[in-house]
Structures are given as C-alpha cells and as structure tokens.
Design a protein around this motif. Structure first.
Motif, short mmCIF file in Angstrom:
data_model
loop_
_atom_site.label_atom_id
_atom_site.label_comp_id
_atom_site.label_asym_id
_atom_site.label_seq_id
_atom_site.Cartn_x
_atom_site.Cartn_y
_atom_site.Cartn_z
N VAL A 1 0.84 -1.20 0.00
CA VAL A 1 0.00 0.00 0.00
C VAL A 1 0.87 1.26 0.00
O VAL A 1 0.66 2.20 -0.78
N LEU A 2 1.90 1.27 0.86
CA LEU A 2 2.77 2.45 0.93
C LEU A 2 3.67 2.54 -0.30
O LEU A 2 3.94 3.64 -0.80
N VAL A 3 4.12 1.38 -0.79
CA VAL A 3 4.95 1.38 -2.00
C VAL A 3 4.16 1.97 -3.18
O VAL A 3 4.65 2.81 -3.93
N ALA A 4 2.91 1.54 -3.30
CA ALA A 4 2.07 2.02 -4.41
C ALA A 4 1.83 3.53 -4.29
O ALA A 4 1.93 4.26 -5.28
N LEU A 5 1.53 3.99 -3.08
CA LEU A 5 1.28 5.42 -2.89
C LEU A 5 2.55 6.23 -3.19
O LEU A 5 2.50 7.29 -3.82
N GLU A 6 3.70 5.69 -2.76
CA GLU A 6 4.96 6.38 -3.02
C GLU A 6 5.23 6.43 -4.52
O GLU A 6 5.67 7.46 -5.05
N ALA A 7 4.97 5.31 -5.21
CA ALA A 7 5.18 5.27 -6.66
C ALA A 7 4.29 6.30 -7.36
O ALA A 7 4.71 6.98 -8.31
N TYR A 8 3.08 6.43 -6.88
CA TYR A 8 2.14 7.41 -7.45
C TYR A 8 2.67 8.83 -7.28
O TYR A 8 2.72 9.62 -8.24
N ALA A 9 3.12 9.15 -6.07
CA ALA A 9 3.65 10.49 -5.81
C ALA A 9 4.90 10.75 -6.66
O ALA A 9 5.06 11.81 -7.28
N TYR A 10 5.77 9.74 -6.72
CA TYR A 10 7.02 9.87 -7.47
C TYR A 10 6.74 10.07 -8.96
O TYR A 10 7.38 10.89 -9.63
N ALA A 11 5.77 9.32 -9.48
CA ALA A 11 5.43 9.42 -10.91
C ALA A 11 5.06 10.86 -11.27
O ALA A 11 5.45 11.36 -12.33
N MET A 12 4.34 11.52 -10.39
CA MET A 12 3.92 12.91 -10.67
C MET A 12 5.05 13.90 -10.41
O MET A 12 5.10 14.98 -11.01
N ALA A 13 5.97 13.54 -9.48
CA ALA A 13 7.01 14.48 -9.05
C ALA A 13 8.27 14.39 -9.90
O ALA A 13 9.18 15.21 -9.76
N LYS A 14 8.34 13.40 -10.77
CA LYS A 14 9.54 13.16 -11.60
C LYS A 14 10.02 14.44 -12.28
O LYS A 14 9.22 15.14 -12.91
N GLY A 15 11.31 14.72 -12.14
CA GLY A 15 11.87 15.91 -12.77
C GLY A 15 11.78 17.15 -11.90
O GLY A 15 12.33 18.19 -12.25
N GLY A 16 11.13 17.06 -10.77
CA GLY A 16 10.99 18.21 -9.87
C GLY A 16 12.24 18.41 -9.03
O GLY A 16 13.05 17.49 -8.89
N PRO A 17 12.40 19.61 -8.45
CA PRO A 17 13.59 19.90 -7.64
C PRO A 17 13.47 19.30 -6.22
O PRO A 17 12.62 19.75 -5.45
N THR A 18 14.31 18.32 -5.90
CA THR A 18 14.22 17.74 -4.56
C THR A 18 14.72 18.74 -3.53
O THR A 18 15.60 19.56 -3.80
N GLY A 19 14.12 18.68 -2.35
CA GLY A 19 14.52 19.58 -1.27
C GLY A 19 13.95 20.98 -1.40
O GLY A 19 14.25 21.86 -0.61
N VAL A 20 13.11 21.18 -2.41
CA VAL A 20 12.53 22.52 -2.61
C VAL A 20 11.03 22.47 -2.40
O VAL A 20 10.34 21.62 -2.96
#
Lengths: 342, 222
Positions: free
Chosen positions: A172-191
C-alpha cells in the motif's frame, strides 16, 4: 396605461440585473480575492508561505499574494507508461482515490485520502502528493524523528484515516509512493514548490467559535450536514465526508489543529468556491469544527490532561479544553479501525 | 352527514370534486399525473411520460426516481417564481401544497427504464463528458460533478439531484439557464459557479455522458 404594461417588464429586468450584480458583489466583497470564478489553481490563494514546518507559519502578509515559491508542473498520469512501475503508480492512485475499497484494512473512518488532498492528491494548495514527495525525508516535530515519505504517510493512516498504519514497505505504501514519485519526476528535490502544503493564514488575535457555528450553518451544512456527519449518496457511498464525530479524523490528526483546518478551508472550501471565505470566517469555522468531539488520539495515555500536555499543548488545539462545560477528549469514541457502518 | 354527501357527490361528478373536496385528506397523485388536477394543472404525463420517464429529445425532464423533497422544492420554487419557466410555472402554481407533496412521493417511487434516445451521441463526446464528470476541470477549479451529485450521478439528499439517465437536452438547458442567470435558486449558487466554467461543447459532452447512464442501475429510487 401603456406605461403600466411596460413597467413590470422593466421592473423584472431590473430585479434580475440587481440580483446578478448582488451575486457578483458578494463574491468580490466576501474575500480578498474573487476566487470563486477563478484563475488557474497555481495563481490564486497562495500565501507567501515560508516552509512546510508549522513553526515557520510566520504571519503571511496576505493570502491574495501570489505564491512566490518555484513553480513545478507535475507529470499527468496519462504520460506514465503502462509498464510494471506504471501499474504500481496507478494502484497508488486508486488507493488514494478510494482508500476504503483498495486498502480497507488500514482505514477506520469514512474518509478517503482524496477528501483532504483534492483532485486525487494533485490539486495545488491542498497538500498535493507531488509537492510533498520533493520535501522528504524531513524532520518532524510531531514525532521528533526524520520521517521518510512512507513514514509520513503512515501518520495520515493512523490519525487522519483513524486506522492502522501499514508496515513500512507494505505494498500500500509502495504504491502510494510510486504514485507520488510518478507525478514528481523531474521536480527539484529539497525545494518546497508553489502549491505545496496549504497557504498559511496570518494568525488572528481571537477565535470566535460561536461565529464559526453560524458560518458552518450558512456555508458548509448543505454538504457536510447540519450535524457535521457528512452525507451518503443514494447508493450508500459517502459523498460529503464527516467533519467530526466517530467517523471522522481523530484527535491526533493534522486537521484537528485549527491552523491547519483554517488554511485548508480557506484554500479549498466551500467546494468549487475556494478562496471565497474571509480569513476570519475560515479561522472561526475551523475553530468551531475542531471544538467538536471525534475519535480519541491513539497516543492517549489514560488521562486527557496528560495527553494534552504531551501532544496538544497549543492554543490552536482544543483537545482537553472545556467547551460548554464538556472537556473535549473525555467522551471521545475509541480510536482505531472500525468497519464502515451502512 | 357531510361525509355521506361528499361520497355521493364524488361518485356523481368524479374527478371534478376529487380535486377540490378531498384535497386535504387524500391526493391521488397518479390521477394527477395521468389526468391533471383541478385549478388547471395539466396532466404531467403529457410532457413527463406516464411513468415520469420524461421526453428526452424535447428537454422534458425525467422525474421518476428523483428525491421526493427535491421535487417538492422545485415545484415550490417554480410556483413562487424563484425558478422561472413559462411552461412549468403556471402548472406548479395550480398545485396545492398537499398535491405537490403527494406528487413528489409518487414520482420518486417510480422506476421505469430510460426513455429511448435517437440518435445516440458519438462515443468520443460521451468519453469527454465522462472525463469532466469524474475528474473535473481542476485547471479552472471545477471539481468532479460526482463529488456533489454522488458516484455515478445517483444524487445526494434533497439538494443534489440525480443526473443518471436524465435527458441530455434538459441538462444542457439547465446549465445554460444558470449561465445566463435564468435559474438562480441553487443553494450557495453552487451550480451558477459550476456552469460558468463550462463552454458549450463541454456542456454537450457532460450532458450526453449523464444521459448515457442507466437511471435505475445504481441507487434506484431514493
């Protein structure tokens, strides 16, 4: 005689015109920004917010100010390939949308993740997942630990969903994290990008829950019900989520803090008329909602007073305070997973 | 004595007295739907169908399966002018409060299948409508239609009417009426705001989508 005949028509047109003008007028004058008719999500309602840390909620100059943080445009899900990763990300989207159907073992109330993070966790200024993904791991005062993205979500299961946190690494957490990551790809980490969290509101000198009750009756009850218990649709599914009572978020939830609730409400409610409440109305209605009984804090140690001291010692937190002769938390329904009532 | 006289008179003059004499006790809603009421309310069936299924192509709404209190509320608003409509306002005015209540309960309980619609809308249009209904247009701050009208548009309580299986022509007419300020009786002006964010092709698409859903599959009568 003929004038008599024409008059009523003109009168009617005049009334319609005035009614329209009055309606537009209320939208404009009821808040600093006419957001009910509004511009794109990213350009309205954004406070000149500092950081996500609650402590950093320094009085924002004005909610109407444009969000000064860097802009990041999340990837739409239809751009995510249909491979193994894509499947996992889409499972995460489904869990976020209908948490009860897809991760029911971890849910103890009638809420879904999307109820507080609108548009399935995509909408700016309702703590969107893609913006959250970019600011974890982070230290949180709530548990005095560095939280990973997964452990941050455990908190929302335990408190906001009044349920049970899935183990770290649970699908459940892996899937939710994958979902968030899929949308966040290319974004500035730490910002902290524009739209992250909720735009903080300048703290008012006083809170008036009695006025908040009136705001609730006028602007919220049509959907959330006069008793705050929400409403089901004709087939029995929850359409309007409960704001308090046994089926809502528990006392440990972020939304139980008046400052979070006020910020969320100002930026997102009434649904489809975001930004239309004045700051005062948003604060007061939040104070009213968060002065109602709800499921016990799962960290409850047997004494409301002790639990308040340990976890709720803030003027933005009504747990353990006495309202109308009743100590909040004293009669709280137990926390934790209980199946949905029909 | 009075009762006996009434009974005799009713037997003699039938429907004429039914409307006037027994209104307070029992209203025969079915009789009004099929044959009209005293004071000049036309038979509802002429426009809304024998079973309240509506006449989709003409924009006469389906009434069967709507929430009973919603029906009464709309009849009251149509009668008072809070919702103006040339056709319905005189009819609603002619109905007594008791008749409105009885009609609401009766129509809410009917479950006829959807009235047939020809020609069927293009699949592409229905798909675009589905997207708006289920995902909203968040770049314009427009939430999903189903976040207020319930999953599958089955309706929520008295304030959020069922859209599943409703006439597309009627849905489009209503959205236009809100856009142009002709319908203004919506709570918090929620639909005024919603309609203002849709252009004509989006209205046609979302209307076609809701019409394509079965009015009786999920939810049924409320």
């Amino acid at each position: 005689m003929s004038a008599d005949r024409i008059d009523p028509k003109l009168g009617l047109a005049g009334v319609l015109f005035l009614a329209t003008a009055f309606y537009l007028g209320t939208l404009v004058s009821s808040g600093p920004q006419p957001a009910a008719t509004t511009p794109p999500a990213t350009t309205h309602g954004g406070a000149a917010a500092k950081k996500l840390a609650e402590a950093a909620a320094a009085p924002a100059p004005s909610v109407a100010a444009v969000d000064a943080r860097p802009v990041f445009v999340p990837l739409p899900m239809d751009k995510v390939p249909e491979d193994e990763f894509g499947k996992m990300a889409r499972l995460g989207e489904a869990i976020f949308h209908d948490t009860r159907a897809n991760a029911g073992a971890f849910v103890g109330n009638d809420l879904q993740c999307r109820n507080c993070h609108l548009d399935d966790g995509r909408h700016a200024n309702s703590a969107p997942l893609w913006a959250a993904y970019l600011v974890y791991p982070a230290y949180r005062k709530k548990d005095h630990e560095v939280n990973t993205f997964q452990s941050r979500m455990q908190g929302c299961f335990r408190y906001s969903m009044n349920g049970k946190a899935p183990e770290l690494g649970d699908k459940v957490l892996v899937a939710l994290e994958a979902y968030a990551y899929a949308m966040a790809k290319g974004g500035p980490t730490g910002v902290a990008v524009a739209g992250q969290g909720y735009p903080r509101l300048a703290e008012p000198a006083t809170l008036d829950a009695a006025h908040g009750k009136a705001v609730f009756a006028e602007k919220c009850a049509v959907c959330h019900g006069a008793d705050g218990a929400g409403q089901n649709d004709a087939s029995g599914q929850t359409t309007f989520p409960p704001l308090w009572g046994a089926r809502s978020y528990n006392w440990g939830a972020g939304m139980a803090s008046i400052s979070n609730a006020a910020a969320f409400v100002k930026a997102n409610m009434p649904l489809s008329q975001a930004g239309s409440l004045s700051d005062k109305d948003a604060w007061d209605v939040a104070a009213f909602i968060d002065s109602q009984e709800r499921p016990q804090d799962p960290r409850f140690n047997g004494s409301v007073a002790e639990t308040r001291k340990a976890f709720h010692d803030s003027k933005m937190d009504m747990y353990g305070q006495t309202v109308d002769g009743v100590t909040l938390g004293q009669n709280a329904p137990p926390s934790g997973a209980t199946p949905k009532q029909q | 004595m009075a009762i006996r006289t009434l009974g005799k008179a009713a037997a003699l003059t039938g429907a004429l007295l039914l409307g006037a004499g027994t209104r307070a006790q029992t209203v025969d809603a079915k009789a009004i739907v099929m044959g009209g009421a005293a004071n000049g309310a036309n038979a509802c069936s002429a426009c809304h169908g024998d079973q309240g299924e509506g006449r989709p192509e003409a924009g006469f709404p389906r009434l069967a399966g709507l929430n009973p209190d919603y029906i009464v509320q709309q009849l009251n608003d149509l009668a008072s002018g809070a919702r103006a409509n040339e056709t319905m306002t005189p009819i609603a005015k002619a109905l007594s409060p008791a008749e409105r209540t009885a009609l609401g309960a009766y129509l809410a309980g009917l479950q006829p299948p959807a009235a047939p619609v020809e020609p069927k809308p293009e699949e592409k249009v229905v798909a675009e409508g589905k997207k708006i209904a289920l995902q909203g247009l968040w770049d314009k701050d427009l939430p999903q239609c189903v976040s207020c009208h319930g999953a599958g548009g089955v309706g929520v309580g008295v304030n959020f009417p069922k859209l599943a299986g409703q006439s597309a022509q009627y849905i489009a007419n209503q959205l236009d009426a809100w856009k142009t300020g002709k319908r203004t009786n919506d709570p918090l002006h929620l639909m005024t705001g919603v309609a203002s964010k849709l252009d004509d092709s989006q209205i046609a698409a979302v209307a076609a989508y809701f019409e394509s859903l079965s009015p009786v599959a999920a939810g049924g009568a409320q």
